[in-house]
Design a protein around this motif. Sequence first.
Motif, PDB file in Angstrom:
ATOM      1  N   GLY A  18       0.827  -1.210   0.000  1.00 20.61           N
ATOM      2  CA  GLY A  18       0.000   0.000   0.000  1.00 20.61           C
ATOM      3  C   GLY A  18       0.855   1.252   0.000  1.00 20.61           C
ATOM      4  N   ALA A  19       1.909   1.242   0.822  1.00 19.33           N
ATOM      5  CA  ALA A  19       2.799   2.410   0.923  1.00 19.33           C
ATOM      6  C   ALA A  19       3.518   2.641  -0.405  1.00 19.33           C
ATOM      7  CB  ALA A  19       3.800   2.204   2.049  1.00 19.33           C
ATOM      8  N   ARG A  20       3.950   1.539  -1.025  1.00 21.16           N
ATOM      9  CA  ARG A  20       4.636   1.659  -2.325  1.00 21.16           C
ATOM     10  C   ARG A  20       3.695   2.258  -3.366  1.00 21.16           C
ATOM     11  NH1 ARG A  20       7.283  -4.408  -2.643  1.00 21.16           N
ATOM     12  NH2 ARG A  20       8.742  -4.133  -0.926  1.00 21.16           N
ATOM     13  N   PHE A  21       2.472   1.741  -3.380  1.00 22.54           N
ATOM     14  CA  PHE A  21       1.506   2.232  -4.362  1.00 22.54           C
ATOM     15  C   PHE A  21       1.253   3.727  -4.166  1.00 22.54           C
ATOM     16  CE2 PHE A  21      -2.885   3.344  -5.411  1.00 22.54           C
ATOM     17  CZ  PHE A  21      -2.869   3.089  -6.779  1.00 22.54           C
ATOM     18  N   LEU A  22       1.070   4.098  -2.883  1.00 23.60           N
ATOM     19  CA  LEU A  22       0.766   5.494  -2.562  1.00 23.60           C
ATOM     20  C   LEU A  22       1.907   6.417  -3.016  1.00 23.60           C
ATOM     21  CD1 LEU A  22      -1.796   6.295  -0.967  1.00 23.60           C
ATOM     22  CD2 LEU A  22      -0.320   6.742   0.987  1.00 23.60           C
ATOM     23  N   ALA A  23       3.140   6.017  -2.666  1.00 18.61           N
ATOM     24  CA  ALA A  23       4.303   6.858  -2.997  1.00 18.61           C
ATOM     25  C   ALA A  23       4.515   6.930  -4.506  1.00 18.61           C
ATOM     26  CB  ALA A  23       5.550   6.316  -2.315  1.00 18.61           C
ATOM     27  N   PHE A  28       4.140   9.899  -9.511  1.00 22.17           N
ATOM     28  CA  PHE A  28       3.834   9.896 -10.945  1.00 22.17           C
ATOM     29  C   PHE A  28       2.788  10.968 -11.277  1.00 22.17           C
ATOM     30  CE2 PHE A  28       5.501   5.396 -11.239  1.00 22.17           C
ATOM     31  CZ  PHE A  28       6.567   5.742 -12.046  1.00 22.17           C
ATOM     32  N   LEU A  29       1.833  11.124 -10.352  1.00 25.93           N
ATOM     33  CA  LEU A  29       0.782  12.121 -10.555  1.00 25.93           C
ATOM     34  C   LEU A  29       1.396  13.530 -10.597  1.00 25.93           C
ATOM     35  CD1 LEU A  29      -2.254  11.458 -10.758  1.00 25.93           C
ATOM     36  CD2 LEU A  29      -2.517  12.435  -8.476  1.00 25.93           C
ATOM     37  N   ALA A  30       2.290  13.794  -9.627  1.00 23.50           N
ATOM     38  CA  ALA A  30       2.958  15.107  -9.578  1.00 23.50           C
ATOM     39  C   ALA A  30       3.770  15.338 -10.851  1.00 23.50           C
ATOM     40  CB  ALA A  30       3.857  15.187  -8.351  1.00 23.50           C
ATOM     41  N   ALA A  31       4.465  14.277 -11.292  1.00 23.08           N
ATOM     42  CA  ALA A  31       5.278  14.405 -12.509  1.00 23.08           C
ATOM     43  C   ALA A  31       4.384  14.656 -13.725  1.00 23.08           C
ATOM     44  CB  ALA A  31       6.098  13.135 -12.710  1.00 23.08           C
ATOM     45  N   ALA A  32       3.258  13.919 -13.792  1.00 21.85           N
ATOM     46  CA  ALA A  32       2.345  14.088 -14.930  1.00 21.85           C
ATOM     47  C   ALA A  32       1.762  15.505 -14.933  1.00 21.85           C
ATOM     48  CB  ALA A  32       1.234  13.052 -14.853  1.00 21.85           C
ATOM     49  N   THR A  62      10.938  15.995 -12.305  1.00 21.42           N
ATOM     50  CA  THR A  62       9.928  16.241 -11.277  1.00 21.42           C
ATOM     51  C   THR A  62       9.549  14.942 -10.582  1.00 21.42           C
ATOM     52  OG1 THR A  62       9.057  18.020 -12.621  1.00 21.42           O
ATOM     53  CG2 THR A  62       7.684  17.311 -10.814  1.00 21.42           C
ATOM     54  N   TRP A  63       9.489  13.848 -11.369  1.00 20.20           N
ATOM     55  CA  TRP A  63       9.178  12.572 -10.729  1.00 20.20           C
ATOM     56  C   TRP A  63      10.213  12.254  -9.654  1.00 20.20           C
ATOM     57  CZ3 TRP A  63      12.133   8.038 -10.501  1.00 20.20           C
ATOM     58  CH2 TRP A  63      11.528   7.026  -9.737  1.00 20.20           C
ATOM     59  N   ALA A  69      10.057  13.526  -2.025  1.00 14.72           N
ATOM     60  CA  ALA A  69       9.067  14.165  -1.156  1.00 14.72           C
ATOM     61  C   ALA A  69       8.058  13.142  -0.637  1.00 14.72           C
ATOM     62  CB  ALA A  69       8.352  15.277  -1.922  1.00 14.72           C
ATOM     63  N   ALA A  70       7.649  12.207  -1.513  1.00 12.31           N
ATOM     64  CA  ALA A  70       6.679  11.179  -1.097  1.00 12.31           C
ATOM     65  C   ALA A  70       7.281  10.276  -0.026  1.00 12.31           C
ATOM     66  CB  ALA A  70       6.254  10.358  -2.314  1.00 12.31           C
ATOM     67  N   THR A  71       8.570   9.951  -0.169  1.00  6.93           N
ATOM     68  CA  THR A  71       9.240   9.125   0.841  1.00  6.93           C
ATOM     69  C   THR A  71       9.256   9.846   2.181  1.00  6.93           C
ATOM     70  OG1 THR A  71      10.658   8.278  -0.924  1.00  6.93           O
ATOM     71  CG2 THR A  71      11.348   7.805   1.316  1.00  6.93           C
ATOM     72  N   ALA A  72       9.560  11.160   2.149  1.00  6.28           N
ATOM     73  CA  ALA A  72       9.583  11.943   3.393  1.00  6.28           C
ATOM     74  C   ALA A  72       8.191  11.995   4.019  1.00  6.28           C
ATOM     75  CB  ALA A  72      10.090  13.353   3.106  1.00  6.28           C
TER      76      ALA A  72
END
Lengths: 592, 65
Positions: A18-23, A28-32, A62-63, A69-72
């Motif tokens: 779940g954590a992997r999917f979320l991050a 990817f969303l931010a990069a897109a 950006t990805w 940032a997602a890891t943090a």
Amino acid sequence: MTRQAPPKAGSAAYRAGGARFLALASSFLAAAAAGSVFFIYGATDGLSLIDVVRTVLILSSTWWLAWGAATALLGLTSHRHLAAVHATGPIRGKTVVIVPVYNEDPVGTLSRIAAMDDSVRATGATAQIDFVVLSDTRDDQIAAAERLWFGQLIARQNGAGRMFYRRRQENTGRKAGNIEELITTSGDAWDFAVILDADSLMEGATIVEMIRRIEAEPELGLLQTLPRVVGARSIFGRAMQFAAGLHSPTFARGLAAMQGRSGPFWGHNAIVRVRAWAESCGLPELSGRAPFGGHILSHDSVEAALLARAGWVVRLDDDLEGSYEEGPENIIDHAKRDRRWCQGNLQHTKVVGAPGLLPWSRFSLFQGIFSYMAPLIWLAFIAASILAIPLAGELNYFPEANWPFPVFPNDHTAKAIGLALGIFGLLVMPKFLVGLYAVATGRARGFGGAAKTLRSVLHELLLSSLIAPVLLAFQSRSVLQVLFGRDGGWPPNNRGDGGLSVAESWAAGRWISVWGIGCISITQLYAPVLTLWLMPVALPMLIAPLLIWWTSRPAAPGLFLVPADLADPQIVQRHAAILDAWATAIPEQKVA
Amino acid sequence: MTDQMPIMNNGAPRVAFMRDAFEPPIAPLAMPKQVLTNEHRTMRRSVGAVVSLLSLIKHSLRRVV
């Protein structure tokens, strides 16, 4: 070992998934989002190939920022990883603490072993824990001093029969080969091995706790601790030490939340199950010549992937305290170490497709490769942006034939500014959030209190932004050298006070100044509207030698405070006392 | 300090030493070299599976049309 069944809801593996999917999804969303905003902005005056190239470059970079940032954020919202089994009581298995050395200062290294042995003795586990120094030292004078001081260590610690020293005649396979040679000749004498670096320090209680955890979980093949940096004195060293002390635990917790069964191995301050290691970690030579072929340089992440492939659990336990290391004191030493890591990580392009690796292990290897491609992507983006100006041509306000009124392109300036702010936010937001979180939770007390912590966060951000272009230049040069087939060899680490003279700094950084001058001149010539925008990157490059020299100077007292400044860890105090006593006893034997 | 003599044990290269007091004990453990390069056969098999699936779809479509 066999592969595990699919994870059940609520299990650790399920949570990691779940954590992997979320991050991954959020990055990817931010990069897109960044890519599409840039695409719209770039296509304002008509779509060209250079716009597509720039969009791809901004999307990839950006990805990478968003992934950090997602890891943090995951780290800030996760709980500390706690051992699944809480074992107490005496340890049963035999453990060896391995200290590989390579032209290091013998006094510094062996006094650390004395300190760790004292600390182990305080736990009552001396009979179960041996130490072995694996020397790959090439300098005969240093090797002679190693043996001399090893005799001193044996005498002081009463270590005959449980402290060993071995020097190889050929340093085949470097550190990995050094350890492999021990395992193939002596590995069956021990159940577990704590792998250290020459500058590592670990509390005896931490070593014992690691042994307890690995004994209690038969599937656990490797347990990694998060080492804290100690002993830094220079501006650069103390800023790195502060960042490692304040920010790294949060990033590590984020990493731990996603690790599942294939966690990280950073090459030291970790314990391994010797049988698992022997079965799974015999590293072959890669086909072809260095830098991509030959012995694997960054062996640690490959070993972690191989252990996980064989079905062993590899895990980072970020709750384990009492694990320390030293860091580089100046930009040159940092760049030298980074050159080695760069070659090692790019070499993983030959490993990432190895048969049977777990998907997360492949992704971890890919991350290492991408971390060294990222600077080149930024440089390519800057170059493409400069190139885009002369290629843009004149705007045509009358595109329709026989239509008397001008057609103005849509104004997307607000979108462009929003994008720039978003990217800047991804860069600084994680560090600010970690600082604020430390204040909110009281963790900031260890860093001198709320005000001093936030002041240090701000200073660290300013300093890292200032030296980022210099590090970017060093890293880009390293990547290009590797891509053009230049082997970096195996230079020994410098572990002195790290102070640099102006001449040394000039010699090491003048080429970056030349890059800076070239960058400004080309921009001024072909895209003068961008010159001012380029200054945050070009100016630090221009004054690179000055920055290299200045950051190697001693830091002001009170800035970049870490918990070790307020109360030295016991093991650090013990080491300092032994080092003093040894230096006083036979000072002429000290090898710098 | 050490004279190395390569010997073979279970196919794994080992090194025996003229020991001195500081040397670690002799207790050899085999450490087989791992396979890291991709096996072309595996890739060919995967590509073959995809090709046969595609031709199956093509034939089914032909029958439908």
